[in-house]
Design a protein around this motif. Structure first.
Motif, PDB file in Angstrom:
ATOM      1  N   ALA A 198      48.834  11.721  93.484  1.00 54.79           N
ATOM      2  CA  ALA A 198      48.814  10.602  94.198  1.00 54.79           C
ATOM      3  C   ALA A 198      49.191  10.587  95.702  1.00 54.79           C
ATOM      4  O   ALA A 198      48.697   9.716  96.391  1.00 54.79           O
ATOM      5  CB  ALA A 198      49.901   9.689  93.625  1.00 54.79           C
ATOM      6  N   SER A 230      51.871  12.899  90.274  1.00 50.52           N
ATOM      7  CA  SER A 230      52.580  12.214  91.444  1.00 50.52           C
ATOM      8  C   SER A 230      52.366  13.113  92.676  1.00 50.52           C
ATOM      9  O   SER A 230      51.868  12.355  93.469  1.00 50.52           O
ATOM     10  CB  SER A 230      54.317  12.505  91.200  1.00 50.52           C
ATOM     11  N   SER A 284      52.063  -0.022  93.681  1.00 54.43           N
ATOM     12  CA  SER A 284      52.964   0.173  92.569  1.00 54.43           C
ATOM     13  C   SER A 284      53.784  -1.461  92.510  1.00 54.43           C
ATOM     14  O   SER A 284      54.081  -1.516  91.263  1.00 54.43           O
ATOM     15  CB  SER A 284      54.152   1.061  92.903  1.00 54.43           C
ATOM     16  N   ARG A 344      50.415   3.257  98.491  1.00 49.58           N
ATOM     17  CA  ARG A 344      51.101   3.537  97.256  1.00 49.58           C
ATOM     18  C   ARG A 344      52.370   2.453  96.818  1.00 49.58           C
ATOM     19  O   ARG A 344      52.147   2.179  95.323  1.00 49.58           O
ATOM     20  CB  ARG A 344      51.427   5.047  97.079  1.00 49.58           C
TER      21      ARG A 344
END
Length: 143
Positions: free
Chosen positions: A54, A51, A66, A62
């Motif tokens: 990312a 995480s 997602s 992001r």
């Protein structure tokens, strides 16, 4: 892999730890540097290393990545960023989505903060948020 943070709260990925210092990677830039262990707090179950990794991708991108499960859902976001706001009737007429699929995607995107309700020609509709527009622009730049 573990995560660490410094006194200012900046998060890093721990690459290698030695007695006096550790090599860490900034997840936003990929740059590596040595920092004294005394200046680092070694995180235990704070944030998952993947995480943190990312974070190299902007938050708007992001969020879109997602929420968009496939090319069709990503395409809907791109169309609303380019052409929006559009009414639900326009969306149903223009694209190959049944009403339940469209409503499901619209609900997911609204929950993710990617779309906002709008009134278009007196009808209920949707428009891309600034987050979506920034994400689409960023994705286009990366070509």
């Amino acid at each position: 892999m573990r995560t660490v943070h410094d006194a200012s709260g900046d998060r890093y990925l721990l690459v290698k730890r030695s007695g006096e210092s550790s090599r860490v990677r900034d997840p936003r830039t990929g740059d590596e540097q040595y920092l004294p262990n005394a200046e680092l707090t070694f995180d235990d179950n704070d944030e998952a290393p993947l995480s943190v990794a990312a974070m190299a991708v902007s938050e708007p991108v992001r969020r879109v990545v997602s929420a968009a499960h496939d090319d069709r859902s990503l395409g809907l976001l791109v169309e609303l960023a380019d052409r929006g706001p559009l009414s639900v009737v326009e969306l149903l007429d223009a694209y190959d989505l049944c009403e339940s699929d469209l409503q499901g995607l619209l609900a997911e995107f609204r929950a993710a903060g990617l779309l906002a309700e709008a009134t278009v020609h007196g009808e209920r509709g949707y428009d891309a948020t600034d987050v979506t527009r920034r994400a689409v622009a960023s994705l286009r730049e990366s070509e």
